[in-house]
Design a protein around this motif. Structure first.
Motif, mmCIF file in Angstrom:
data_model
loop_
_atom_site.group_PDB
_atom_site.id
_atom_site.type_symbol
_atom_site.label_atom_id
_atom_site.label_comp_id
_atom_site.label_asym_id
_atom_site.label_seq_id
_atom_site.Cartn_x
_atom_site.Cartn_y
_atom_site.Cartn_z
ATOM 1 N N ARG A 1 -2.782 -2.355 -5.144
ATOM 2 C CA ARG A 1 -4.009 -1.895 -4.464
ATOM 3 C C ARG A 1 -5.015 -3.030 -4.308
ATOM 4 N NH1 ARG A 1 -3.086 2.570 -1.799
ATOM 5 N NH2 ARG A 1 -2.381 4.310 -3.050
ATOM 6 N N ALA A 2 -5.019 -3.966 -5.265
ATOM 7 C CA ALA A 2 -5.947 -5.103 -5.204
ATOM 8 C C ALA A 2 -5.441 -6.209 -4.271
ATOM 9 C CB ALA A 2 -6.170 -5.669 -6.607
ATOM 10 N N ALA B 1 2.391 1.624 -3.440
ATOM 11 C CA ALA B 1 1.402 2.111 -4.403
ATOM 12 C C ALA B 1 1.190 3.614 -4.246
ATOM 13 C CB ALA B 1 0.084 1.365 -4.229
ATOM 14 N N THR B 2 1.116 4.083 -3.015
ATOM 15 C CA THR B 2 0.964 5.520 -2.765
ATOM 16 C C THR B 2 2.191 6.277 -3.258
ATOM 17 O OG1 THR B 2 -0.448 5.095 -0.855
ATOM 18 C CG2 THR B 2 0.599 7.267 -0.982
ATOM 19 N N ARG C 1 0.835 -1.210 0.000
ATOM 20 C CA ARG C 1 0.000 0.000 0.000
ATOM 21 C C ARG C 1 0.868 1.258 0.000
ATOM 22 N NH1 ARG C 1 -3.004 -3.114 3.527
ATOM 23 N NH2 ARG C 1 -2.180 -2.046 5.354
ATOM 24 N N THR C 2 1.923 1.241 0.799
ATOM 25 C CA THR C 2 2.837 2.384 0.842
ATOM 26 C C THR C 2 3.530 2.561 -0.501
ATOM 27 O OG1 THR C 2 3.199 1.998 3.202
ATOM 28 C CG2 THR C 2 4.810 3.375 2.071
ATOM 29 N N GLU D 1 2.058 6.513 -7.012
ATOM 30 C CA GLU D 1 1.047 7.482 -7.446
ATOM 31 C C GLU D 1 1.500 8.924 -7.218
ATOM 32 O OE1 GLU D 1 -3.009 4.873 -6.744
ATOM 33 O OE2 GLU D 1 -2.194 6.039 -5.092
ATOM 34 N N VAL E 1 0.519 -0.501 -9.690
ATOM 35 C CA VAL E 1 -0.294 0.139 -8.643
ATOM 36 C C VAL E 1 -1.644 -0.567 -8.525
ATOM 37 C CG1 VAL E 1 -1.602 2.227 -8.054
ATOM 38 C CG2 VAL E 1 0.796 2.399 -8.676
ATOM 39 N N ALA E 2 -2.273 -0.860 -9.657
ATOM 40 C CA ALA E 2 -3.581 -1.532 -9.630
ATOM 41 C C ALA E 2 -3.473 -2.893 -8.950
ATOM 42 C CB ALA E 2 -4.127 -1.679 -11.043
#
Length: 146
Positions: free
Chosen positions: A53-54, A26-27, A23-24, A30, A49-50
């Motif tokens: 996040r999934a 992915a952030t 999660r970190t 982004e 990222v997708a």
């Protein structure tokens, strides 16, 4: 020889720690990567990222995607790194050196380096989990053959 990880609980905890890292990461992608990398790596980063996040961090191909993105970011950070040289010719300088250099990052390279650190940590942790599970399978096969 003692194994570095000697219990299923520890490997489970390590695998579980990959989720907040993902999660970190992915952030970080982004916020600090997508607007600073070329089109090719940007498209791959969006796909990554997708998946992150999934929660699909253990899917086949994730390690390869992370590896590719880490390589692309590393190249971008290297491109945004420059040296600043300082000179001191004053009589108070008693050393033999009259100059020294510091490596510095452009603001863009600094943002990429921050994201890169998290991606490398995720890659290393995921790799360790995969290696440990692969080793367990090999050992199970050897034990059943014996």
């Amino acid at each position: 020889m003692e194994l570095p990880i000697n219990s299923t609980d520890k490997i489970t905890a390590m695998a579980a720690s990959c989720f907040p890292l993902a999660r970190t990461a992915a952030t970080g992608i982004e916020q600090d990567v997508l607007d600073l990398v070329p089109h090719g790596p940007k498209q791959e980063a969006r796909k990554l990222v997708a998946l992150l996040r999934a929660g699909k961090i253990f899917d086949k191909g994730i390690l390869a995607m992370l590896h590719e993105l880490v390589g692309a970011l590393d190249a971008e950070v290297a491109e945004g790194t420059y040296e600043t040289t300082f000179y001191d010719h004053s009589p108070e300088n008693v050393s033999n050196e009259t100059s020294w250099s510091n490596k510095r990052l452009t603001p863009e390279a600094d943002r990429l380096a921050n994201a890169l650190a998290v991606l490398i940590e995720l890659y290393a942790t995921l790799s360790t989990v995969h290696d440990y599970l692969r080793a367990e399978k090999v050992l199970e096969g050897l034990r059943s053959a014996a």
